[in-house]
Structure formats: C-alpha cells, structure tokens
Design a protein around this motif. Structure first.
Motif, short mmCIF file in Angstrom:
data_model
loop_
_atom_site.label_atom_id
_atom_site.label_comp_id
_atom_site.label_asym_id
_atom_site.label_seq_id
_atom_site.Cartn_x
_atom_site.Cartn_y
_atom_site.Cartn_z
N GLY A 71 0.83 -1.21 0.00
CA GLY A 71 0.00 0.00 0.00
C GLY A 71 0.86 1.26 0.00
O GLY A 71 0.55 2.24 -0.68
N THR A 75 0.94 4.02 -2.89
CA THR A 75 0.63 5.42 -2.60
C THR A 75 1.75 6.33 -3.07
O THR A 75 1.49 7.39 -3.65
N THR B 12 -5.97 6.64 -2.02
CA THR B 12 -5.08 6.25 -0.92
C THR B 12 -5.78 6.44 0.43
O THR B 12 -6.50 7.41 0.63
N PRO B 13 -5.54 5.50 1.35
CA PRO B 13 -6.13 5.66 2.69
C PRO B 13 -5.50 6.85 3.42
O PRO B 13 -4.32 7.14 3.24
N ASN B 18 -11.27 6.31 4.28
CA ASN B 18 -10.87 4.93 4.03
C ASN B 18 -11.16 4.53 2.59
O ASN B 18 -12.12 5.00 1.99
N PRO B 19 -10.32 3.62 2.05
CA PRO B 19 -10.58 3.13 0.70
C PRO B 19 -11.81 2.21 0.70
O PRO B 19 -12.35 1.88 1.75
N GLY B 36 -10.32 -2.62 0.82
CA GLY B 36 -9.12 -1.78 0.82
C GLY B 36 -8.32 -1.94 2.11
O GLY B 36 -8.81 -2.51 3.09
N ASP B 64 -6.70 0.11 -3.67
CA ASP B 64 -7.71 0.70 -2.79
C ASP B 64 -9.00 -0.12 -2.72
O ASP B 64 -9.94 0.25 -2.02
N HIS B 65 -9.01 -1.27 -3.43
CA HIS B 65 -10.17 -2.16 -3.36
C HIS B 65 -9.78 -3.56 -2.89
O HIS B 65 -10.62 -4.44 -2.78
N HIS B 268 -16.79 6.72 -3.81
CA HIS B 268 -15.49 6.69 -4.47
C HIS B 268 -15.06 8.09 -4.90
O HIS B 268 -14.62 8.34 -6.02
#
Lengths: 301, 301
Positions: A71, A75, B12-13, B18-19, B36, B64-65, B268
């Motif tokens: 992640g 990112t 991005t988280p 949050n994703p 995510g 992100d998923h 989203h």
C-alpha cells in the motif's frame, strides 16, 4: 537519534493498536523499519514526510510486519514520487510486491530497488559515510532478521577560535577534523585536542523483532545505545513464547544485560495483557534501564 | 437490506478517509464488497462480527479495493476461524493471496475458496434459495466487475388464522407458500390470496465501482432498488475522469435515470474535493433520489 513508534503490538491490527512499524531518524536518514497494515496512515497521522523515506527494512514476511508495504509503495506511486526507494527484506519480497503491482497493471514512477536477504550470518546491507546498517539474524518461525543501525565515528568538530588564533590555513582543516596535529611555520607543534572538541560518541540502535530467546545475538549487540527487543509475552506465558518462537519481557532483559546495552526498549506486546507496565516491571527485575514502546511515542537519544 | 459503508474514498487511505469496502446485509447474509487496506480495523470499529462474513466480492485488483484482503484472511486465521470463506474476484487473486500466505509460512485453519472471474459478460457467481449474485462487467483500467445482489421472490407468508379456520393440513403449507390454491374435502376451492399475505417486493443492490461511463450496464441495472455508482470526479474534471476511466457524479446520475433505479448512492470520491455535497448537487440535476455514501454511514432499504 530519534525513534518514532508507529505501531508495536503483535498479531492483528485493531482500532487502538497498530502492528509493527517504526521510523528511525539517524544522521539525517529516515529509515522505516517494518511496515504492518496501516503504516501509511500512521505516517500521515504523525506527519512524517513520505519523500524522506528512502530505505525500508523488513524483518520478516509475517503480515503484522509486512502487509502495509504494498500500500505504501502504491501510494508513493499515486503521489508521483520520483526519488528511488530501497527495500531490504527476506527473499521472496520482490516476487510478492511485483506480482501485486502487475495485477493492478501498475508501474512505479520511481526506481524501486529490492535488496533480498537470505544469509544466516550478519551482513552489511547499507553503508554510507555516516551510517552502517547490518542484519541481526534472529530465530523465528520464518526467516527473520533484526537490523543494527550504527553511526560512524564522526569527525572532530573544529574549535574555530583556537584555529584562528594560531592563524592556520583552511587547507589543514580536514586534517584537523580527522584528528591530526599541526606544525606551525615557526616549528611549534599544536596537538589536535587544542584545535578540536571531543565528538559525541557514535550511537547505535538494534531492532530485534520477532525472535525467540537466543544468546547468539549478544556479540552483535554489545554496547548498543538502544536495543529494541520484542517481548510478546510475560514470563507466565513462557510455554507459549517458546511454542510461537517469541520472547518474554524477562528474556529481553537478559539479552540487554548480557550485551550491556544502555537502554532496553520493549515492544511487540500481545494484546492479551491489559497493562503494558507489567512488561516493564518484569524486565526491570533483570535490567534497570527499561523503556516501553507504545504507538505514537517518540524516543530521542 | 442494509448497506454499511466502511470506506468510500478513492486512491489512498488517509487518517480520516478509508478506501472502498462495504458490508451488504441481505436475507441474513453479510456480504463484504471490496476490501481496501484497513478494512479489518473498520470492521472492528463498526462491531461487525468476523464470523458472519462468509463471502467476499472483489471488484478489481487495484490497491484501494483489495490490499486489505490478505490482512483480513490472516486475522481470521490467527483468530482460529473454522468456517469456510469464499472469495470472488478477478483471475490472479488466488495466486497473490496464496503467495503471501506461503511467504509467511501460513496455512488457514478454515476452508478458503477462490472463485476467479474472467468472463466479460454478466454471470451468476453465487446463488441460494434467497439471494442471487451476478457480475456487472465494468470498463476500467484493469479487468473489473460490479456485483448485482438480488433477493429472490420470496414465498408468500402464511395467513395462519385463515388456514386454521379452513382446517387445512400442514402437508399443504408449502404448496400454499408457493401461491397454490386449495380444494377442501367438501370440494370448496379456496384461492391463495385468502390463505397468504402479499410478500414484500424483492430488493436489489448494484455495486458499480470503478468504471467509466458506460450505458452497456443499464439493462443489468433496470429497476434496481439501490445503485451504488462511483463518482470519483465532478463534471469539471471530466477530462480526468475519461483519462483515468472513472465517472463523474453527473454520469452516475445519467445511468441511474436510464436504468430507472429507485435510489442512487454515490461514492469513491476523489479527496481533491473538500465537500462531498457537491457530488449530490451535481447528480440531482439529472436524478432526484441521490444519497451520499460516507465512511461509517449505514443505509437501510
């Protein structure tokens, strides 16, 4: 030398505890050590600039030390990073990260370099003029390394007033910084300690998570400034510690004592214990100078 | 039917967003949709019992998923889960998860079943007596499916008082539930509507993230109760939406209108916009019944 704890709890991330990740600030480097799930959010929370992270050290490929890496790499890519990133970790880490990137049809915008580890003896994995990083082979359920970060002996700081007094030319400054004496034009010998100050003693940080109790690592840790040693359990769960190849707080203290380190920093606590002060109490029966890591804390040495 | 939003922001988280991940509660199932990074912590935060999750649907393999899936699978294992877990997602998902487990020398304590998807036309991926789940092929930068969750037409609830009045034997109950009429021993015909109540209309939920605007999906979505359609951008960034194969809020509303869905749920969102109300405002120019997803919100229909 500063150590920022992003997470220091064992096994699974929770709403109030994070898996292992730390940032070591040493000689202007920001080294990221381990990268459990959620590390990128912890980095944001603690306002650590992503661009300052150029080297990531992964101890082993259990999820609570590693599942946040993909992640973070993604990112960095989405943010258009250009600076190289170096990953140091067990063999297999490259295949895993590249497969995940490939499945997402993703290519990093920056140089991504993997330094895969498989040696079972300590080896130097990073070195520049100021810092050396070497592995500390640990005993765990999968191939695992701790990491020893050592400042190099620094140049002696110049005593500029004294140097100007003796009217010494700048071409000699480097020689003086290296500890050399000076002979003036009149033949007078000036010893180095009149021209420089005592440099601060080089510091070192040893990160040892996860590992069963093993005295084999003691010679590598001798006189380390700070030893982070996992203490997943208390002594009353020593059977579980042995079975899962983890350590107790008491065992961490024994290693600290044998290696005569200055400070012992405990972490990687099982979440079964309500109060982490219990770890400190147990360790202090063996070794005085015990600190408790906790998520969000920063230690400066 | 309840939809709990664990995360609904793009890319991005962050500390406060949050994703993508959602839990759909439908006919006693708890379906997890996308996963995510950080989903396991969101599940804990919202007190969703891990053991109730038996089916996880992954739309596509962008981080992100998807990057929270391995952590969730590992945590289930560490907690000693025994119940089977089914994963539905693009081809490649199995190789990735198994490689990560192998590197950690880990084996799940429970049955882990992968249902890999590669079809480009809609297909049924799960079905039991109460619910049917089929894919909604989407157009994105990698192979992507949305998912359509449909309640089946339920049996007609028995009007027990009426049935007892006519002294009908229990062996006929199933026939009555299915809508059948009954002939009594005296030859009297009792129509079904005197013996049962009207069942509630079956509900449906369509999850469409991530996708560019495509009317091809409209026939699959017709009359859906709730359509979750991504709206990464507003119309002023339509060039960026096209380039990245995402949709605008207005485009999501167009699809909702064409498919004559009851409710449009937007999500989203790119984090470039300060106020998500802008998405609602834009969509409502086309379609009235717009709801805004946000992390932690629950919608009941």
């Amino acid at each position: 030398m500063k150590i920022k704890i992003l997470g220091c709890y064992a096994a699974t991330p929770r709403t109030i505890t994070n898996p292992t990740s730390q940032v070591l600030e040493i000689k202007n480097h920001m080294f990221l050590i381990d990268c459990g799930e959620g590390t990128q959010v912890q980095l944001r929370k603690h306002k650590i600039k992503f661009s300052r992270i150029e080297h990531i050290f992964i101890s082993h490929l259990h999820g609570d030390h590693f599942f946040g890496l993909i992640g973070l790499i993604s990112t960095f890519m989405l943010l258009g990073r250009e600076k190289d990133l170096h990953i140091y970790g067990p063999k297999g880490i490259k295949e895993a990260i590249l497969l995940l990137l490939k499945l997402g049809n993703a290519y990093t915008s920056y140089g991504l370099y993997f330094h895969e580890l498989k040696a079972t003896a300590s080896e130097v994995v990073f070195e520049d003029d100021k810092v050396k990083v070497s592995t500390i082979p640990l005993q765990h359920r999968v191939y695992t390394n701790g990491f020893l970060f050592e400042e190099k002996v620094t140049e002696r700081p110049l005593n500029i007033n004294a140097i100007l007094n003796y009217d010494i030319d700048k071409v000699y400054y480097n020689k003086i910084k290296q500890g050399g004496a000076i002979t003036l034009e009149n033949g007078q010998q000036i010893p180095n300690d009149l021209l420089t100050f005592e440099p601060s003693a080089p510091k070192s940080y040893a990160f040892c998570s996860d590992t069963m109790y093993s005295e084999k690592i003691v010679p590598l840790l001798t006189n380390t400034t700070v030893l982070y040693h996992e203490s997943t359990f208390l002594e009353n769960e020593i059977d579980l510690a042995e079975k899962t190849m983890h350590s107790t707080a008491k065992q961490a203290a024994k290693i600290a004592k044998l290696a005569a380190v200055k400070h012992l920093l405990l972490g990687h606590y099982s979440t079964r214990y309500g109060d982490i002060e219990l770890f400190k109490k147990e360790a202090q029966e063996i070794f005085d100078n015990v600190l408790l890591a906790d998520d969000g804390l920063e230690f400066e040495f």
